[in-house]
Scaffold this motif. Structure first.
Motif, PDB file in Angstrom:
ATOM      1  N   GLN A 170       0.794  -1.084   0.051  1.00 45.98           N
ATOM      2  CA  GLN A 170       0.068   0.085   0.105  1.00 45.98           C
ATOM      3  C   GLN A 170       0.855   1.202   0.027  1.00 45.98           C
ATOM      4  O   GLN A 170       1.629   1.364   1.007  1.00 45.98           O
ATOM      5  N   LEU A 171       0.900   2.007  -0.948  1.00 44.58           N
ATOM      6  CA  LEU A 171       1.695   3.161  -1.092  1.00 44.58           C
ATOM      7  C   LEU A 171       0.901   4.524  -0.826  1.00 44.58           C
ATOM      8  O   LEU A 171      -0.123   4.564  -0.826  1.00 44.58           O
ATOM      9  N   ASP A 172       1.743   5.407  -0.294  1.00 43.79           N
ATOM     10  CA  ASP A 172       1.504   6.781  -0.171  1.00 43.79           C
ATOM     11  C   ASP A 172       1.513   7.605  -1.309  1.00 43.79           C
ATOM     12  O   ASP A 172       1.878   8.919  -1.186  1.00 43.79           O
ATOM     13  N   ALA A 173       1.181   7.031  -2.360  1.00 43.53           N
ATOM     14  CA  ALA A 173       1.150   7.670  -3.631  1.00 43.53           C
ATOM     15  C   ALA A 173       0.242   7.052  -4.584  1.00 43.53           C
ATOM     16  O   ALA A 173      -0.053   5.754  -4.464  1.00 43.53           O
ATOM     17  N   GLN A 174      -0.110   7.566  -5.682  1.00 45.09           N
ATOM     18  CA  GLN A 174      -1.012   7.178  -6.794  1.00 45.09           C
ATOM     19  C   GLN A 174      -0.174   6.400  -7.552  1.00 45.09           C
ATOM     20  O   GLN A 174       0.832   7.044  -8.050  1.00 45.09           O
ATOM     21  N   ILE A 175      -0.619   5.260  -7.993  1.00 41.01           N
ATOM     22  CA  ILE A 175       0.220   4.428  -8.899  1.00 41.01           C
ATOM     23  C   ILE A 175      -0.126   4.813 -10.448  1.00 41.01           C
ATOM     24  O   ILE A 175      -1.249   4.455 -10.899  1.00 41.01           O
ATOM     25  N   THR A 176       0.911   5.427 -11.059  1.00 42.33           N
ATOM     26  CA  THR A 176       1.019   5.791 -12.271  1.00 42.33           C
ATOM     27  C   THR A 176       1.347   4.880 -13.287  1.00 42.33           C
ATOM     28  O   THR A 176       1.833   3.961 -12.732  1.00 42.33           O
ATOM     29  N   GLY A 177       1.247   5.115 -14.655  1.00 40.54           N
ATOM     30  CA  GLY A 177       1.844   4.069 -15.443  1.00 40.54           C
ATOM     31  C   GLY A 177       3.369   3.905 -15.056  1.00 40.54           C
ATOM     32  O   GLY A 177       3.765   2.734 -15.116  1.00 40.54           O
ATOM     33  N   GLU A 178       4.117   5.026 -14.882  1.00 44.29           N
ATOM     34  CA  GLU A 178       5.552   4.995 -14.684  1.00 44.29           C
ATOM     35  C   GLU A 178       5.865   4.129 -13.572  1.00 44.29           C
ATOM     36  O   GLU A 178       6.841   3.514 -13.356  1.00 44.29           O
ATOM     37  N   LEU A 179       5.109   4.608 -12.532  1.00 39.01           N
ATOM     38  CA  LEU A 179       5.209   3.870 -11.016  1.00 39.01           C
ATOM     39  C   LEU A 179       5.009   2.388 -11.167  1.00 39.01           C
ATOM     40  O   LEU A 179       5.732   1.478 -10.780  1.00 39.01           O
ATOM     41  N   ARG A 180       4.025   2.032 -11.794  1.00 38.66           N
ATOM     42  CA  ARG A 180       3.475   0.502 -12.044  1.00 38.66           C
ATOM     43  C   ARG A 180       4.822  -0.125 -12.917  1.00 38.66           C
ATOM     44  O   ARG A 180       4.916  -1.154 -12.511  1.00 38.66           O
ATOM     45  N   ARG A 181       5.473   0.277 -13.785  1.00 40.72           N
ATOM     46  CA  ARG A 181       6.541  -0.148 -14.427  1.00 40.72           C
ATOM     47  C   ARG A 181       7.546  -0.373 -13.564  1.00 40.72           C
ATOM     48  O   ARG A 181       8.340  -1.614 -13.457  1.00 40.72           O
ATOM     49  N   LYS A 182       7.897   0.546 -12.483  1.00 41.28           N
ATOM     50  CA  LYS A 182       9.020   0.316 -11.591  1.00 41.28           C
ATOM     51  C   LYS A 182       8.551  -0.588 -10.642  1.00 41.28           C
ATOM     52  O   LYS A 182       9.535  -1.606  -9.913  1.00 41.28           O
ATOM     53  N   LEU A 183       7.404  -0.738 -10.192  1.00 41.12           N
ATOM     54  CA  LEU A 183       6.888  -1.861  -9.215  1.00 41.12           C
ATOM     55  C   LEU A 183       7.148  -3.026  -9.924  1.00 41.12           C
ATOM     56  O   LEU A 183       7.398  -4.017  -9.252  1.00 41.12           O
ATOM     57  N   ASP A 184       6.745  -3.406 -11.233  1.00 39.39           N
ATOM     58  CA  ASP A 184       6.875  -4.584 -11.861  1.00 39.39           C
ATOM     59  C   ASP A 184       8.090  -5.019 -12.008  1.00 39.39           C
ATOM     60  O   ASP A 184       8.748  -6.103 -11.685  1.00 39.39           O
ATOM     61  N   LEU A 185       9.212  -4.132 -12.063  1.00 37.43           N
ATOM     62  CA  LEU A 185      10.702  -4.392 -11.990  1.00 37.43           C
ATOM     63  C   LEU A 185      11.277  -4.830 -10.558  1.00 37.43           C
ATOM     64  O   LEU A 185      11.962  -5.743 -10.648  1.00 37.43           O
ATOM     65  N   VAL A 186      10.661  -4.311  -9.595  1.00 39.88           N
ATOM     66  CA  VAL A 186      10.805  -4.798  -8.149  1.00 39.88           C
ATOM     67  C   VAL A 186      10.602  -6.277  -8.113  1.00 39.88           C
ATOM     68  O   VAL A 186      11.276  -7.076  -7.627  1.00 39.88           O
ATOM     69  N   ALA A 187       9.177  -6.721  -8.736  1.00 35.60           N
ATOM     70  CA  ALA A 187       8.818  -8.000  -8.564  1.00 35.60           C
ATOM     71  C   ALA A 187       9.595  -9.118  -9.156  1.00 35.60           C
ATOM     72  O   ALA A 187      10.056  -9.894  -8.814  1.00 35.60           O
ATOM     73  N   LEU A 188      10.101  -8.630 -10.379  1.00 35.15           N
ATOM     74  CA  LEU A 188      11.044  -9.234 -11.346  1.00 35.15           C
ATOM     75  C   LEU A 188      12.459  -9.433 -10.670  1.00 35.15           C
ATOM     76  O   LEU A 188      13.010 -10.452 -10.946  1.00 35.15           O
TER      77      LEU A 188
END
Length: 262
Positions: A170-188
């Motif tokens: 749960q983030l203290d920020a809205q998940i934009t397209g760019e932020l989602r891409r960075k989160l996917d990279l964390v998962a991978l």
């Protein structure tokens, strides 16, 4: 003897001189294999290792995840071997990460066995636990529990839940397209970071990493990643995830709450 295959060279042809430090240092990596590779796989392995360092997961319990840094300074033009040489600038890399470096670089020959390897830092050795030699690394290669530990102050609360491998943020920020891409990279990146780790059974099953790929999803301010088959030993695997999430929390977007299993 090392637990994993392909590390026979470490018994007589591994040389390590490294003192971990928050301060940057030049580390020379030298690998020799039995033949010329058909493609430059060694370069991919090196970049994978440096990516883990820059993601904050290689500092273990000794260095804050925000301090990890790695960059290639110089490398041999001989990209296909059999002799590989790199000079990299590293900072805040725990000595235990050298185990993973050796285990990953054993594949440098892309089918040709490694015959020798050297890891040499520019800082002088001392008598502290931050200084390691090849005998230390060889002991770790024979120890199923000798992996990086978790940074004790990640900066956000963690709830442990469930028995299958996943994490939800749960983030203290809205998940934009760019932020989602960075989160996917964390998962991978988590999967990449532990791909050479022993499984919870104490064994290792190479070639099945595709069975562990994450399924990711997100909403306005939540992100989750679930792994269908994730057999890696849970305690050391969790440490790499928590440290990477701590780096993300401090440098990309604040995490309000993390739910992690295992």
């Amino acid at each position: 003897m090392p637990i994993l295959d392909g590390l026979e060279f470490t018994q007589a042809s591994l040389r390590v001189r490294y003192r971990a430090s928050l301060d940057p240092q030049i580390v020379t990596l030298s690998v020799t294999t039995q033949g010329v590779a058909s493609f430059p796989y060694a370069q991919l392995i090196l970049r994978k290792l440096l990516t883990s360092i820059n993601a904050g997961s290689a500092g273990g319990s000794r260095f804050p995840p925000t301090a990890g840094a790695a960059i290639v300074v110089d490398e041999s033009p001989e990209l296909h071997g059999p002799n590989y040489l790199w000079r990299v600038r590293l900072a805040a890399v725990d000595p235990l990460f050298l185990r993973t470096m050796v285990e990953e670089l054993r594949y440098a020959g892309a089918g040709h066995a490694v015959t020798s390897m050297e890891i040499s830092g520019s800082l002088p050795l001392d008598d502290t636990a931050l200084s390691v030699r090849e005998d230390d690394v060889k002991r770790w290669l024979d120890n199923p529990g000798a992996y990086l530990e978790e940074w004790p102050n990640p900066g956000f609360p963690i709830v442990e839940r469930g028995r299958w491998a996943m994490f939800r943020l749960q983030l203290d920020a809205q998940i934009t397209g760019e932020l989602r891409r960075k989160l996917d990279l964390v998962a991978l990146g988590w999967l990449d970071a532990v791909s050479s780790y022993l499984w919870a059974t104490g064994e290792y099953e190479a070639g099945n990493i595709d069975r562990c790929m994450p399924r990711c999803g997100s909403s306005k301010d939540e992100f989750s990643a679930a792994y269908r088959d994730f057999y890696f030993s849970p305690v050391p695997a969790r440490a790499r995830l928590v440290n990477a999430l701590s780096r993300f929390h401090h440098t990309v977007a604040p995490i309000a709450l993390a739910t992690i299993s295992p």
